[in-house]
Design a protein around this motif. Sequence first.
Motif, PDB file in Angstrom:
ATOM      1  N   TYR A  10       0.852  -1.331  -0.025  1.00  0.00           N
ATOM      2  CA  TYR A  10       0.057  -0.020  -0.041  1.00  0.00           C
ATOM      3  C   TYR A  10       0.991   1.267  -0.097  1.00  0.00           C
ATOM      4  O   TYR A  10       2.049   1.330   0.465  1.00  0.00           O
ATOM      5  N   ALA A  11       0.337   2.213  -0.393  1.00  0.00           N
ATOM      6  CA  ALA A  11       0.946   3.498  -0.535  1.00  0.00           C
ATOM      7  C   ALA A  11       1.436   4.144   0.841  1.00  0.00           C
ATOM      8  O   ALA A  11       0.652   3.648   1.806  1.00  0.00           O
ATOM      9  N   LYS A  12       2.625   4.674   0.951  1.00  0.00           N
ATOM     10  CA  LYS A  12       3.213   5.179   2.189  1.00  0.00           C
ATOM     11  C   LYS A  12       3.228   6.563   2.062  1.00  0.00           C
ATOM     12  O   LYS A  12       2.630   7.340   0.887  1.00  0.00           O
ATOM     13  N   ASP A  13       3.603   7.525   3.092  1.00  0.00           N
ATOM     14  CA  ASP A  13       3.748   8.890   2.997  1.00  0.00           C
ATOM     15  C   ASP A  13       4.387   9.485   1.848  1.00  0.00           C
ATOM     16  O   ASP A  13       4.131  10.524   1.367  1.00  0.00           O
ATOM     17  N   LYS A  14       5.633   8.626   1.448  1.00  0.00           N
ATOM     18  CA  LYS A  14       6.406   9.369   0.351  1.00  0.00           C
ATOM     19  C   LYS A  14       6.078   8.440  -0.722  1.00  0.00           C
ATOM     20  O   LYS A  14       6.133   7.237  -1.012  1.00  0.00           O
ATOM     21  N   PRO A  15       5.775   9.247  -2.023  1.00  0.00           N
ATOM     22  CA  PRO A  15       5.627   8.328  -3.317  1.00  0.00           C
ATOM     23  C   PRO A  15       6.913   7.499  -3.558  1.00  0.00           C
ATOM     24  O   PRO A  15       8.002   7.892  -3.313  1.00  0.00           O
ATOM     25  N   LEU A  16       6.315   6.438  -4.221  1.00  0.00           N
ATOM     26  CA  LEU A  16       7.543   5.348  -4.576  1.00  0.00           C
ATOM     27  C   LEU A  16       7.565   4.835  -6.179  1.00  0.00           C
ATOM     28  O   LEU A  16       6.153   4.523  -6.334  1.00  0.00           O
ATOM     29  N   THR A  17       8.156   5.030  -7.180  1.00  0.00           N
ATOM     30  CA  THR A  17       7.961   4.371  -8.312  1.00  0.00           C
ATOM     31  C   THR A  17       9.113   3.397  -8.237  1.00  0.00           C
ATOM     32  O   THR A  17      10.254   3.566  -8.305  1.00  0.00           O
ATOM     33  N   LYS A  18       8.831   2.117  -9.066  1.00  0.00           N
ATOM     34  CA  LYS A  18       9.734   1.196  -9.351  1.00  0.00           C
ATOM     35  C   LYS A  18       9.558   0.706 -10.838  1.00  0.00           C
ATOM     36  O   LYS A  18       8.402   0.628 -11.341  1.00  0.00           O
ATOM     37  N   PHE A  19      10.654   0.381 -11.571  1.00  0.00           N
ATOM     38  CA  PHE A  19      10.706   0.061 -12.810  1.00  0.00           C
ATOM     39  C   PHE A  19      11.880  -1.121 -13.038  1.00  0.00           C
ATOM     40  O   PHE A  19      12.967  -0.666 -12.521  1.00  0.00           O
ATOM     41  N   SER A  20      11.598  -1.869 -13.591  1.00  0.00           N
ATOM     42  CA  SER A  20      12.627  -2.810 -14.109  1.00  0.00           C
ATOM     43  C   SER A  20      12.324  -3.576 -15.564  1.00  0.00           C
ATOM     44  O   SER A  20      11.229  -3.708 -15.890  1.00  0.00           O
ATOM     45  N   THR A  21      13.452  -3.946 -16.062  1.00  0.00           N
ATOM     46  CA  THR A  21      13.370  -4.546 -17.465  1.00  0.00           C
ATOM     47  C   THR A  21      14.766  -5.412 -17.495  1.00  0.00           C
ATOM     48  O   THR A  21      15.672  -5.415 -16.889  1.00  0.00           O
ATOM     49  N   PHE A  22      14.362  -6.642 -18.163  1.00  0.00           N
ATOM     50  CA  PHE A  22      15.304  -7.583 -18.361  1.00  0.00           C
ATOM     51  C   PHE A  22      15.373  -8.285 -19.775  1.00  0.00           C
ATOM     52  O   PHE A  22      14.328  -8.140 -20.428  1.00  0.00           O
ATOM     53  N   TYR A  23      16.616  -9.048 -20.192  1.00  0.00           N
ATOM     54  CA  TYR A  23      16.613  -9.742 -21.350  1.00  0.00           C
ATOM     55  C   TYR A  23      17.519 -10.999 -20.842  1.00  0.00           C
ATOM     56  O   TYR A  23      18.690 -10.785 -20.127  1.00  0.00           O
TER      57      TYR A  23
ATOM     58  N   THR B 114      21.066 -23.792 -18.512  1.00  0.00           N
ATOM     59  CA  THR B 114      21.543 -22.494 -18.260  1.00  0.00           C
ATOM     60  C   THR B 114      20.912 -21.460 -18.897  1.00  0.00           C
ATOM     61  O   THR B 114      20.708 -21.520 -20.019  1.00  0.00           O
ATOM     62  N   GLN B 115      20.681 -20.179 -18.103  1.00  0.00           N
ATOM     63  CA  GLN B 115      19.967 -19.145 -18.390  1.00  0.00           C
ATOM     64  C   GLN B 115      20.871 -17.940 -17.968  1.00  0.00           C
ATOM     65  O   GLN B 115      21.088 -17.839 -16.895  1.00  0.00           O
ATOM     66  N   TYR B 116      20.941 -17.214 -18.860  1.00  0.00           N
ATOM     67  CA  TYR B 116      21.602 -15.716 -18.595  1.00  0.00           C
ATOM     68  C   TYR B 116      20.760 -14.499 -18.583  1.00  0.00           C
ATOM     69  O   TYR B 116      20.164 -14.488 -19.823  1.00  0.00           O
ATOM     70  N   ILE B 117      20.851 -13.760 -17.658  1.00  0.00           N
ATOM     71  CA  ILE B 117      19.786 -12.575 -17.755  1.00  0.00           C
ATOM     72  C   ILE B 117      20.675 -11.340 -17.375  1.00  0.00           C
ATOM     73  O   ILE B 117      21.732 -11.246 -16.452  1.00  0.00           O
ATOM     74  N   GLY B 118      20.316 -10.125 -18.203  1.00  0.00           N
ATOM     75  CA  GLY B 118      20.718  -8.947 -17.953  1.00  0.00           C
ATOM     76  C   GLY B 118      19.672  -8.140 -17.180  1.00  0.00           C
ATOM     77  O   GLY B 118      18.572  -8.106 -17.835  1.00  0.00           O
ATOM     78  N   GLN B 119      19.602  -7.486 -16.274  1.00  0.00           N
ATOM     79  CA  GLN B 119      18.609  -6.709 -15.560  1.00  0.00           C
ATOM     80  C   GLN B 119      18.889  -5.145 -15.120  1.00  0.00           C
ATOM     81  O   GLN B 119      20.050  -4.818 -14.637  1.00  0.00           O
ATOM     82  N   LEU B 120      18.018  -4.200 -15.484  1.00  0.00           N
ATOM     83  CA  LEU B 120      18.155  -3.015 -14.934  1.00  0.00           C
ATOM     84  C   LEU B 120      17.021  -2.479 -14.220  1.00  0.00           C
ATOM     85  O   LEU B 120      15.592  -2.715 -14.651  1.00  0.00           O
ATOM     86  N   ALA B 121      17.192  -2.008 -13.058  1.00  0.00           N
ATOM     87  CA  ALA B 121      16.067  -1.857 -12.038  1.00  0.00           C
ATOM     88  C   ALA B 121      16.249  -0.299 -11.564  1.00  0.00           C
ATOM     89  O   ALA B 121      17.588   0.185 -11.339  1.00  0.00           O
ATOM     90  N   VAL B 122      14.982   0.442 -11.473  1.00  0.00           N
ATOM     91  CA  VAL B 122      15.225   1.873 -10.918  1.00  0.00           C
ATOM     92  C   VAL B 122      14.281   2.053  -9.956  1.00  0.00           C
ATOM     93  O   VAL B 122      12.859   1.725 -10.312  1.00  0.00           O
ATOM     94  N   LYS B 123      14.615   2.903  -8.824  1.00  0.00           N
ATOM     95  CA  LYS B 123      13.485   3.071  -7.625  1.00  0.00           C
ATOM     96  C   LYS B 123      13.589   4.739  -7.566  1.00  0.00           C
ATOM     97  O   LYS B 123      14.911   5.194  -7.556  1.00  0.00           O
ATOM     98  N   ILE B 124      12.500   5.364  -7.628  1.00  0.00           N
ATOM     99  CA  ILE B 124      12.419   6.793  -7.524  1.00  0.00           C
ATOM    100  C   ILE B 124      11.461   7.234  -6.235  1.00  0.00           C
ATOM    101  O   ILE B 124      10.382   6.759  -6.201  1.00  0.00           O
TER     102      ILE B 124
END
Length: 785
Positions: free
Chosen positions: A230-243, A775-785
């Motif tokens: 649930y939302a807290k007092d401070k806004p939070l945005t999360k984004f991630s993408t992977f290949y 075997t699986q290889y994964i690259g991930q980019l994650a952003v939190k604001i």
Amino acid sequence: MNKFTTKLLLGLALFCSNLYSQTVEGYVTDAKSKDTIVGAVISTDAKTAVTTDLHGFYSLKTNEGTYKLTCTMVGYKTFTISLNLKAEETFLQQIGLYDANNPLDEVVISAGKYEQKLSEVTVSMDVLKPAIIENKNTTSLETIMNQVPGVTVADGQASIRGGSGFSYGAGSRVLMLVDEMPMISADAGDIKWNYLPLENLDQVEVIKGASSALFGSSALNGVINLRTAYAKDKPLTKFSTFYGSYDAPKHTYKWWKGSSQKQTGINFSHAQKIGNLDFVVGGHKFSDDGFRMLETEDRERFNTNLRYNFKKIPGLAIGVNTNMMQYKGGLFFLWQNYDSAYIPQGKNIQRYNNTRFNVDPYITFYKGTNKFSLRNRYFKTHNSNDKNQGSDAELYYTEFQYQKRFANNFNITTGLVYMEQQVLGDSLYGKHSGKNIAGYVQADKKFFNKLTVSIGIRGEFYKVDSAKTNGYLFMQNQSVKLPFQPVARLGVNYQAAEYTFLRASFGQGYRFPTIAEKFISTAVSSLKVFPNPQLQPERAYSTEIGVKQGFKIGGFKAYADVAAFYTEYSNMIEFVFNIYRPGGSSGLFYEDIKWAGFRSQNVGKAQITGLETSITGSGKIGPINVTVFSGYTFINPVAPNFNPIKDTLGLPGINVLKYRSKHLIKSDVQLDYKFISIGWSSRFQSKVENIDRRFVQSVLHEYNDIANGVNWDDIPSTYILPGLRENFPAFQKSFWVHDARVSCNIGKNIKISFIVNNVFNIEYQARPGDMRAPTQYIGQLAVKI
């Protein structure tokens, strides 16, 4: 009335009006994040207490004088201050609580349907935080559940401590909850793992052992509760993408052309408070070429959580949560041959196009130390495929719950449940309906500030078409028939020392067969799945004793847990592979291949004994922050009345339940140093002791035609799973699977990760004919604001 009497009454009225005219009020917040805290208990004595409302606000009326004001909240250090209240004074006291920063003080809800410290619950329980799920780039909850001690998931079927074997897409002994409400389909009664909103996750709680007294029919083996954020007092945005991409299998045939099969995905979520409105939105897009031929998957998921907190009516909130998903792909079931294990039989596969949707309106109201809630869920599933075996099903769920928290460490939780299932007519199940009505009550009391006692009882009534619950209760060595099935639980937890907790528990379980188990009629590859309308409910009870010991190494705080357990099932339901000719005849002819397949059956009594140890903790050892989540589980699952001729491998003395491994080791360790993190996950599974005999024997059964004196050979195993019998040691083996990861933080908001799953490219099968991913290889980019 004379003047003296009038004055006396007026004086008493004036005295009473001033008796509680002194008020202490304010807000309770997290001292570090400044987020308001809901449900904190503020008290001045054992009889005067209130809880903070949905805004974190409290207002406590008391007499004038000097008091010790105490504020407690599970997971936080206790706040205490002395106050001197004057007559008719309103005193403003803001309270900031500090995190207890101890794994033993982890806050959980599922064990008793109210907030407790993990150290004080009376059952075995594990908690998964978002960090491990994000760090391992988890795209479906079932993959991370295989990292939890004592838990396995094969073909979507969850098993806790050996409670379930192999059951393809029908029924579950583990109840999946989302925000404490069942998230199982109305038709199959199974868990839709890829539907669960991991992008909007607070934590996952896993209860081990029979839990029907609190949660109902499907909680026979345990509970998994996903709590959304649930939302807290401070806004939070999360984004991630992977290949990601798959490596070639180590030994078996690589079927794809080019360099690799790819997997891609995007996740996002945003949480914010807008005035009195808490707003959370999330989404997920996923595409997988598949490591097996034609087994692709594409899905899109979108979800929202909305909650409105009424300012003029303190403690009142209304909300609605929604989740929706569309996904399509191919369904792989059996290989073509052992040497081409990643190619489906006949190079043909079922193509599906499915949708899921749920909407959950609810109301909660806090009044003093009372909590009222009315929660509802509508869950719609639509399945279609190119084999003309679709289904449409709807689930309606409503639960009213009342909780009372007393100042003397006494809590009461009671509720009523109504659930209805509708299968709307299709070629897979036909048209059917189900109904569940239940009521429960649980009491939790803490004595001497050390001994916690929990006791609960539930009455459960279930009906599918004309079949319904026929309950009974044993009293004075005789069985009393009831129109519902009562189930009970009892647990104790004793704090023997500052960081030592002893526990013992007993819980009963009851599970009514699902619509799919009773009525499904379908075919998967060369195998059939047959209905069994006569299937009966199964019952169980589990007992456990355990100890949880906290310890500290430098700044590293952790706890070790040891538990011994015993579970006994009666009328157990298993997915049995056999020959099911019309009319129940036992005659088996070579040409009766079309009657070979699976069917859910009551197999009688089963017993599981075992031992589990685990270590969980986090903190700094020197300059390095260490996080550990590890455990070992041993089980001995047996069927006392097992028939080795009919249901086992035919080996002398084999009475082990099918599709179980006796030994499981799970471990995940992460090391964080400045902006660099490395992690390593390991999973060990000992050999599967027993499977259906007909998968491996060259001559499966003999039909003795007494009249003609002729023996007829049954279906050869090469038809069902070519190559399995010849390569059976490659299936029945113990194996280790290891995953690795490394990540780098760029500033406070960006993280780049590289993940390798199945580092050593081990070939292993979760069940016969189901070779798992290379075997699986994964690259991930994650952003939190």
